[in-house]
Design a protein around this motif. Structure first.
Motif, PDB file in Angstrom:
ATOM      1  N   ARG A 162       0.847  -1.179   0.000  1.00  0.00           N
ATOM      2  CA  ARG A 162       0.000   0.000   0.000  1.00  0.00           C
ATOM      3  C   ARG A 162       0.891   1.240   0.000  1.00  0.00           C
ATOM      4  O   ARG A 162       1.626   1.502   0.954  1.00  0.00           O
ATOM      5  CB  ARG A 162      -0.895  -0.005   1.230  1.00  0.00           C
ATOM      6  N   ASN A 163       0.851   2.013  -1.078  1.00  0.00           N
ATOM      7  CA  ASN A 163       1.689   3.207  -1.166  1.00  0.00           C
ATOM      8  C   ASN A 163       1.265   4.280  -0.176  1.00  0.00           C
ATOM      9  O   ASN A 163       0.119   4.306   0.296  1.00  0.00           O
ATOM     10  CB  ASN A 163       1.631   3.797  -2.580  1.00  0.00           C
ATOM     11  N   ASP A 164       2.206   5.177   0.147  1.00  0.00           N
ATOM     12  CA  ASP A 164       1.910   6.304   1.025  1.00  0.00           C
ATOM     13  C   ASP A 164       0.774   7.144   0.460  1.00  0.00           C
ATOM     14  O   ASP A 164       0.500   7.137  -0.755  1.00  0.00           O
ATOM     15  CB  ASP A 164       3.154   7.183   1.189  1.00  0.00           C
ATOM     16  N   CYS A 216       8.658   6.454  11.296  1.00  0.00           N
ATOM     17  CA  CYS A 216      10.051   6.163  10.912  1.00  0.00           C
ATOM     18  C   CYS A 216      10.379   6.819   9.571  1.00  0.00           C
ATOM     19  O   CYS A 216      11.458   7.409   9.403  1.00  0.00           O
ATOM     20  CB  CYS A 216      10.276   4.658  10.818  1.00  0.00           C
ATOM     21  N   ARG A 217       9.464   6.736   8.618  1.00  0.00           N
ATOM     22  CA  ARG A 217       9.721   7.338   7.305  1.00  0.00           C
ATOM     23  C   ARG A 217       9.807   8.854   7.412  1.00  0.00           C
ATOM     24  O   ARG A 217      10.648   9.484   6.761  1.00  0.00           O
ATOM     25  CB  ARG A 217       8.633   6.928   6.308  1.00  0.00           C
ATOM     26  N   LEU A 218       8.941   9.453   8.232  1.00  0.00           N
ATOM     27  CA  LEU A 218       8.980  10.911   8.390  1.00  0.00           C
ATOM     28  C   LEU A 218      10.294  11.358   9.027  1.00  0.00           C
ATOM     29  O   LEU A 218      10.887  12.367   8.608  1.00  0.00           O
ATOM     30  CB  LEU A 218       7.803  11.385   9.251  1.00  0.00           C
ATOM     31  N   GLU A 257       6.286  16.910  15.819  1.00  0.00           N
ATOM     32  CA  GLU A 257       5.520  16.977  14.572  1.00  0.00           C
ATOM     33  C   GLU A 257       5.283  15.582  13.999  1.00  0.00           C
ATOM     34  O   GLU A 257       4.191  15.277  13.500  1.00  0.00           O
ATOM     35  CB  GLU A 257       6.264  17.833  13.543  1.00  0.00           C
ATOM     36  N   THR A 258       6.304  14.742  14.093  1.00  0.00           N
ATOM     37  CA  THR A 258       6.181  13.370  13.598  1.00  0.00           C
ATOM     38  C   THR A 258       5.103  12.608  14.345  1.00  0.00           C
ATOM     39  O   THR A 258       4.291  11.891  13.740  1.00  0.00           O
ATOM     40  CB  THR A 258       7.531  12.631  13.739  1.00  0.00           C
ATOM     41  N   ALA A 259       5.088  12.748  15.666  1.00  0.00           N
ATOM     42  CA  ALA A 259       4.077  12.058  16.477  1.00  0.00           C
ATOM     43  C   ALA A 259       2.672  12.487  16.072  1.00  0.00           C
ATOM     44  O   ALA A 259       1.784  11.649  15.854  1.00  0.00           O
ATOM     45  CB  ALA A 259       4.311  12.351  17.956  1.00  0.00           C
ATOM     46  N   LEU A 260       2.465  13.778  15.950  1.00  0.00           N
ATOM     47  CA  LEU A 260       1.139  14.293  15.594  1.00  0.00           C
ATOM     48  C   LEU A 260       0.736  13.859  14.195  1.00  0.00           C
ATOM     49  O   LEU A 260      -0.411  13.452  13.963  1.00  0.00           O
ATOM     50  CB  LEU A 260       1.127  15.823  15.701  1.00  0.00           C
ATOM     51  N   GLU A 261       1.666  13.926  13.259  1.00  0.00           N
ATOM     52  CA  GLU A 261       1.383  13.559  11.873  1.00  0.00           C
ATOM     53  C   GLU A 261       1.102  12.062  11.741  1.00  0.00           C
ATOM     54  O   GLU A 261       0.424  11.631  10.799  1.00  0.00           O
ATOM     55  CB  GLU A 261       2.563  13.950  10.979  1.00  0.00           C
ATOM     56  N   PRO A 297      23.529  12.408   1.114  1.00  0.00           N
ATOM     57  CA  PRO A 297      22.082  12.359   0.994  1.00  0.00           C
ATOM     58  C   PRO A 297      21.533  10.972   1.329  1.00  0.00           C
ATOM     59  O   PRO A 297      22.150   9.977   1.013  1.00  0.00           O
ATOM     60  CB  PRO A 297      21.821  12.684  -0.477  1.00  0.00           C
ATOM     61  N   LEU A 298      20.351  10.930   1.980  1.00  0.00           N
ATOM     62  CA  LEU A 298      19.819   9.704   2.504  1.00  0.00           C
ATOM     63  C   LEU A 298      19.100   8.890   1.433  1.00  0.00           C
ATOM     64  O   LEU A 298      18.198   9.392   0.782  1.00  0.00           O
ATOM     65  CB  LEU A 298      18.828   9.991   3.619  1.00  0.00           C
ATOM     66  N   PRO A 299      19.489   7.631   1.245  1.00  0.00           N
ATOM     67  CA  PRO A 299      18.698   6.758   0.377  1.00  0.00           C
ATOM     68  C   PRO A 299      17.462   6.282   1.123  1.00  0.00           C
ATOM     69  O   PRO A 299      17.460   6.255   2.350  1.00  0.00           O
ATOM     70  CB  PRO A 299      19.641   5.596   0.094  1.00  0.00           C
ATOM     71  N   LEU A 300      16.417   5.920   0.415  1.00  0.00           N
ATOM     72  CA  LEU A 300      15.218   5.403   1.059  1.00  0.00           C
ATOM     73  C   LEU A 300      15.171   3.885   0.984  1.00  0.00           C
ATOM     74  O   LEU A 300      14.226   3.272   1.403  1.00  0.00           O
ATOM     75  CB  LEU A 300      13.974   6.005   0.388  1.00  0.00           C
ATOM     76  N   ALA A 301      16.180   3.244   0.376  1.00  0.00           N
ATOM     77  CA  ALA A 301      16.161   1.787   0.260  1.00  0.00           C
ATOM     78  C   ALA A 301      16.765   1.157   1.496  1.00  0.00           C
ATOM     79  O   ALA A 301      17.559   1.760   2.175  1.00  0.00           O
ATOM     80  CB  ALA A 301      16.956   1.377  -0.959  1.00  0.00           C
TER      81      ALA A 301
END
Length: 297
Positions: A74-76, A242-244, A254-258, A293-297
Motif C-alpha cells: 500500500r503506497n503512502d 520512521c519514514r517521516l 511533529e512526527t508524532a502528531l502527523e 544524501p539519505l537513500p530510502l532503500a
C-alpha cells in the motif's frame, strides 16, 4: 472480481512470467496467487502487509513471496493525491514450484533450492550484498527470452539459496483469510486504517465495516492477523513515523502528531517498544548508516 485470489496473466507456453509495472500506485488489495513471486521495487514507498507481518517498503527493496501468501503493498497517501506526479514501479518474476517437478526438487544437489522455496512461504526480505546482486539479475530478466530466462531464474534462486542475508517476515504457520468474504472484510478494514491512521481511528467504526460487534471483531481480527487491533494500528503509525523522521523534515513532536499520536509520551513508548530505539536514537543510527544524501532503500 474475487478480492483475494489473483490470477497472474501468462502467455501460452510461458513458465516464467516477467512483469514490469508502472502506475500511480501499486495494486492495493490484499491478495494471493499460487505462483512464487520475486518482487523488486524500482520506485515507490509505503507499507507492506505480508502474512501477519507489517513493515515499510521503499525504492530498492526486493522480496521473495511464496505461493498463496497473502500480501499487499500500500503506497503512502501522497501517491493517491491528484496530480502528485509520483510513480510506483516494480519488476516481478512469477513461477510455480510445480513447474520444476517433484523428482527434480528431491535431488540432493537441489536441496538448498527446495529449502529456499519452503522458506519463501513466510515471505523473505533480501538484504545486503545479496540484494545488490539479485537486483542486477532481476533487471536483466526484462531482456531475456526462452531458455536464457530459465537459466537466469536458477542463477537467482541459487544465489538466494546460499545467502545468509534473507530476513523471514511472516510467522511460522501463518494462516491467512480462508475465503472471499473474510478477505473482503480484512481488505476493507485495512483500507479504513490506511486512510485514517494519522487521525482518530475508531474500533467501533472498524467493527461496523466488518459488520460485526466490537467483541466479535476483536477476536476475528486477531485470528486473521495475529495482532490486536490497537497493536496493528500502532505498528502502522510507527512505521509511518520512521519514514517521516528519516526524511529529515520533521521533528519528533511533529512526527508524532502527523502519525496519529496526540500524546508524545505514549508515542515515545510505542516507538521504543516496536523499534527497540527511541526516536532520537533511531535517527542517529540511520544517519550513521546512511550519511546524507539519505537513500530510502
Amino acid at each position: 472480481m474475487k478480492p483475494v485470489h489473483f490470477q497472474i496473466p501468462k502467455a501460452s507456453g510461458e513458465t516464467i512470467r516477467v512483469q514490469y509495472e508502472e502506475q500511480p500506485h501499486f495494486y492495493d488489495n490484499l491478495h494471493f496467487h499460487p505462483e512464487v513471486q520475486i518482487m523488486f521495487i524500482c520506485e515507490g514507498s509505503g507499507t507492506r502487509f505480508i502474512g501477519d507481518s507489517i513493515g515499510s517498503f521503499s525504492s530498492g527493496d526486493i522480496l521473495l513471496l511464496g505461493p498463496n501468501l497473502p500480501h499487499v503493498f500500500r503506497n503512502d497517501k501522497k501517491y493517491y493525491e491528484e496530480d502528485a506526479g509520483l510513480e510506483a514501479r516494480n519488476i516481478s518474476l512469477f513461477f510455480q514450484m510445480e513447474s520444476f517437478g517433484a523428482p527434480f526438487l528431491s535431488l540432493p544437489e537441489v536441496y538448498p533450492l527446495h529449502k529456499l522455496l519452503l522458506a519463501s512461504k513466510r515471505g523473505l526480505r533480501i538484504k545486503g550484498e545479496t540484494k545488490k546482486q539479485v537486483t542486477a539479475l532481476v533487471e536483466q530478466m526484462l531482456h531475456l527470452k526462452g531458455f536464457e530466462r530459465f537459466i537466469q531464474l536458477f542463477n537467482i534462486l541459487n544465489l538466494l539459496s546460499l545467502s545468509k542475508e534473507l530476513e523471514p517476515l511472516s510467522s511460522v504457520g501463518f494462516d491467512g483469510p480462508q475465503n472471499d468474504t473474510d478477505s473482503k472484510k480484512i481488505n476493507d478494514v485495512f483500507k479504513y486504517i490506511m486512510n485514517n491512521f494519522s487521525e482518530e481511528v475508531k474500533l467501533q467504526e472498524a467493527a461496523n465495516i466488518a459488520n460485526m460487534s466490537v467483541n466479535a471483531f476483536c477476536r476475528y481480527f486477531k485470528q486473521h492477523t495475529r495482532k490486536t487491533f490497537s497493536s496493528f494500528l500502532n505498528e502502522i503509525r510507527i512505521g509511518h513515523a520512521c519514514r517521516l523522521l528519516i526524511e529529515d523534515r520533521w521533528n519528533i513532536r511533529e512526527t508524532a502528531l502527523e502519525s496519529g499520536f496526540d500524546n508524545i509520551s505514549y508515542f515515545n513508548r510505542q516507538f521504543k517498544e516496536i523499534t527497540s530505539y527511541t526516536p532520537s536514537e533511531y535517527v542517529k543510527l540511520y544517519r550513521e548508516k546512511y550519511p546524507s544524501p539519505l537513500p530510502l532503500a
